[in-house]
Design a protein around this motif. Sequence first.
Motif, short mmCIF file in Angstrom:
data_model
loop_
_atom_site.label_atom_id
_atom_site.label_comp_id
_atom_site.label_asym_id
_atom_site.label_seq_id
_atom_site.Cartn_x
_atom_site.Cartn_y
_atom_site.Cartn_z
N ALA A 39 0.99 -1.48 -0.03
CA ALA A 39 0.14 -0.35 0.00
C ALA A 39 0.68 1.35 0.12
CB ALA A 39 -1.17 0.02 1.59
N MET A 40 1.75 1.26 0.64
CA MET A 40 2.90 2.55 0.71
C MET A 40 3.26 3.02 -0.54
SD MET A 40 2.22 5.00 3.86
CE MET A 40 4.02 5.71 3.30
N ARG A 41 3.94 1.50 -0.91
CA ARG A 41 5.12 1.17 -2.17
C ARG A 41 4.36 2.03 -3.88
NH1 ARG A 41 9.21 -3.10 -3.84
NH2 ARG A 41 10.18 -3.35 -1.31
N THR A 42 2.60 1.69 -3.62
CA THR A 42 2.34 2.41 -4.58
C THR A 42 1.60 4.10 -4.25
OG1 THR A 42 0.74 0.16 -4.49
CG2 THR A 42 -0.49 2.20 -5.40
N ALA A 43 1.28 4.11 -2.79
CA ALA A 43 0.61 5.42 -2.52
C ALA A 43 2.08 6.06 -2.68
CB ALA A 43 0.39 6.06 -1.28
N MET A 44 3.44 5.77 -2.49
CA MET A 44 4.60 7.29 -2.74
C MET A 44 5.33 6.59 -4.55
SD MET A 44 4.45 8.56 -0.29
CE MET A 44 5.78 9.29 0.81
#
Length: 97
Positions: A39-44
């Motif tokens: 989730a964080m990889r996608t958001a960032m």
Amino acid sequence: MKEELKPSRRQFLKMGGAAIALIPVAAVSGKAMAATNSAMRTAMKYQDKPSGDKQCGTCMHFVPGKTPTSAGGCKIFPGDTEISPHGYCVAWIAKPK
């Protein structure tokens, strides 16, 4: 009938030995399964390749792995242990010199 339910000393030692023998296996298998925070990889907008001069290895948020070329972590991505030192995301900030 009570004697059937009562474990013998030999059974206790076998079970204890097996449990002790499995501790290193459990520890190694936990490290073998690398964690990623999708989730964080996608958001960032994380990617495994650098963006020009900007790469995780030169970012102040990067937590290096065991060697300079091995995967490490990131202070921005909690629990993620597979950040490439050659990767990049939009949270990149140059390390202070």
